[in-house]
Design a protein around this motif. Sequence first.
Motif, PDB file in Angstrom:
ATOM      1  N   SER A 269       0.824  -1.198   0.000  1.00  0.00           N
ATOM      2  CA  SER A 269       0.000   0.000   0.000  1.00  0.00           C
ATOM      3  C   SER A 269       0.870   1.266   0.000  1.00  0.00           C
ATOM      4  N   PHE A 270       0.742   2.126   1.027  1.00  0.00           N
ATOM      5  CA  PHE A 270       1.488   3.388   1.029  1.00  0.00           C
ATOM      6  C   PHE A 270       2.990   3.172   1.203  1.00  0.00           C
TER       7      PHE A 270
ATOM      8  N   HIS B  67       5.434   4.410  -1.340  1.00  0.00           N
ATOM      9  CA  HIS B  67       6.175   5.671  -1.246  1.00  0.00           C
ATOM     10  C   HIS B  67       7.479   5.490  -0.475  1.00  0.00           C
TER      11      HIS B  67
ATOM     12  N   TRP C 151       0.942   2.135  -3.580  1.00  0.00           N
ATOM     13  CA  TRP C 151       0.573   3.502  -4.000  1.00  0.00           C
ATOM     14  C   TRP C 151       1.883   4.238  -4.249  1.00  0.00           C
TER      15      TRP C 151
ATOM     16  N   PRO D  52       0.879   8.367  -7.877  1.00  0.00           N
ATOM     17  CA  PRO D  52      -0.539   8.746  -7.949  1.00  0.00           C
ATOM     18  C   PRO D  52      -0.963   9.305  -9.304  1.00  0.00           C
TER      19      PRO D  52
ATOM     20  N   GLN E  29      -1.440   6.402 -11.577  1.00  0.00           N
ATOM     21  CA  GLN E  29      -2.321   5.353 -11.072  1.00  0.00           C
ATOM     22  C   GLN E  29      -3.765   5.821 -10.910  1.00  0.00           C
ATOM     23  N   PHE E  30      -3.956   7.046 -10.469  1.00  0.00           N
ATOM     24  CA  PHE E  30      -5.280   7.501 -10.075  1.00  0.00           C
ATOM     25  C   PHE E  30      -6.270   7.533 -11.232  1.00  0.00           C
TER      26      PHE E  30
ATOM     27  N   TYR F 215      -8.979   4.485 -12.036  1.00  0.00           N
ATOM     28  CA  TYR F 215     -10.071   3.999 -11.208  1.00  0.00           C
ATOM     29  C   TYR F 215     -11.368   3.868 -12.008  1.00  0.00           C
TER      30      TYR F 215
ATOM     31  N   ASP G 275     -13.106   7.708  -5.988  1.00  0.00           N
ATOM     32  CA  ASP G 275     -11.825   7.575  -5.298  1.00  0.00           C
ATOM     33  C   ASP G 275     -11.919   6.755  -4.022  1.00  0.00           C
TER      34      ASP G 275
ATOM     35  N   VAL H 273      -9.167   1.005  -3.810  1.00  0.00           N
ATOM     36  CA  VAL H 273      -7.735   0.919  -3.590  1.00  0.00           C
ATOM     37  C   VAL H 273      -7.016   0.673  -4.912  1.00  0.00           C
ATOM     38  N   ILE H 274      -5.716   0.499  -4.817  1.00  0.00           N
ATOM     39  CA  ILE H 274      -4.851   0.406  -5.975  1.00  0.00           C
ATOM     40  C   ILE H 274      -5.320  -0.677  -6.937  1.00  0.00           C
TER      41      ILE H 274
ATOM     42  N   HIS I 216      -6.695  -6.085  -1.793  1.00  0.00           N
ATOM     43  CA  HIS I 216      -5.594  -5.188  -1.448  1.00  0.00           C
ATOM     44  C   HIS I 216      -4.538  -5.877  -0.590  1.00  0.00           C
TER      45      HIS I 216
END
Length: 209
Positions: A62-63, A66, A98, A101, A104-105, A108, A125, A128-129, A183
């Motif tokens: 997930s995050f 980064h 993630w 962004p 990826q964003f 959706y 939004d 999830v990814i 996820h």
Amino acid sequence: MGHMLFIDQPLNVGFSYSGNRTGTQQVSSSNEGALHLVNFLYNFYREWPKLAASPLYITGESFAGHYIPAFAREILLNETFKAATKVNLKGVAIGDGWVDPINQFNYYDSLLYSAGIISNKFREDDYVINTAGVLNYLNSVNWNYISNWKRARKDVWRINNQIRGWAKTYGNLWFVLVNRAGHLVPTDQPESAFNMFGHFVRDDRNWNQ
């Protein structure tokens, strides 16, 4: 034998605390968090120096998409740290990350539309990814061999003759799609997750087993 080390990161997340959860001691960027992790590894290897020779794989989901790239980059570029620890960084693995962004964003709505969840294409939004977004950012990576990666074949992945997903690899860049997983892949498909990671650490690209 391998060792697993779990880190609550960044500072003041979970069990990782400084005694001051407000003000200047908060981590404000991925790069700052990476410096904290390198400092942690330095102290860890100073306490257990023999472990520094073992292959190091940095993983997260997930995050962490980064934090992991920033952490790995800091290790690779920090000559003082590498000289002091002799760290053996072998790879990084990001699950459903993630990472980018911007690339990826925008996928959706395409994901929801192609799955028949929505009848008209609109931005949503709460999801999830998604796979399309991850592949889009991978295809945008600034890498000398990205054109080879784009042309690389997708291999069907089997465990005991059962299809578990597919994999695409070229050089050091791997992408694996796990069937019937959300996820949190290790929660949804633990056997597939374990098998996938085994492929990764052994550099085993024979997916038809």
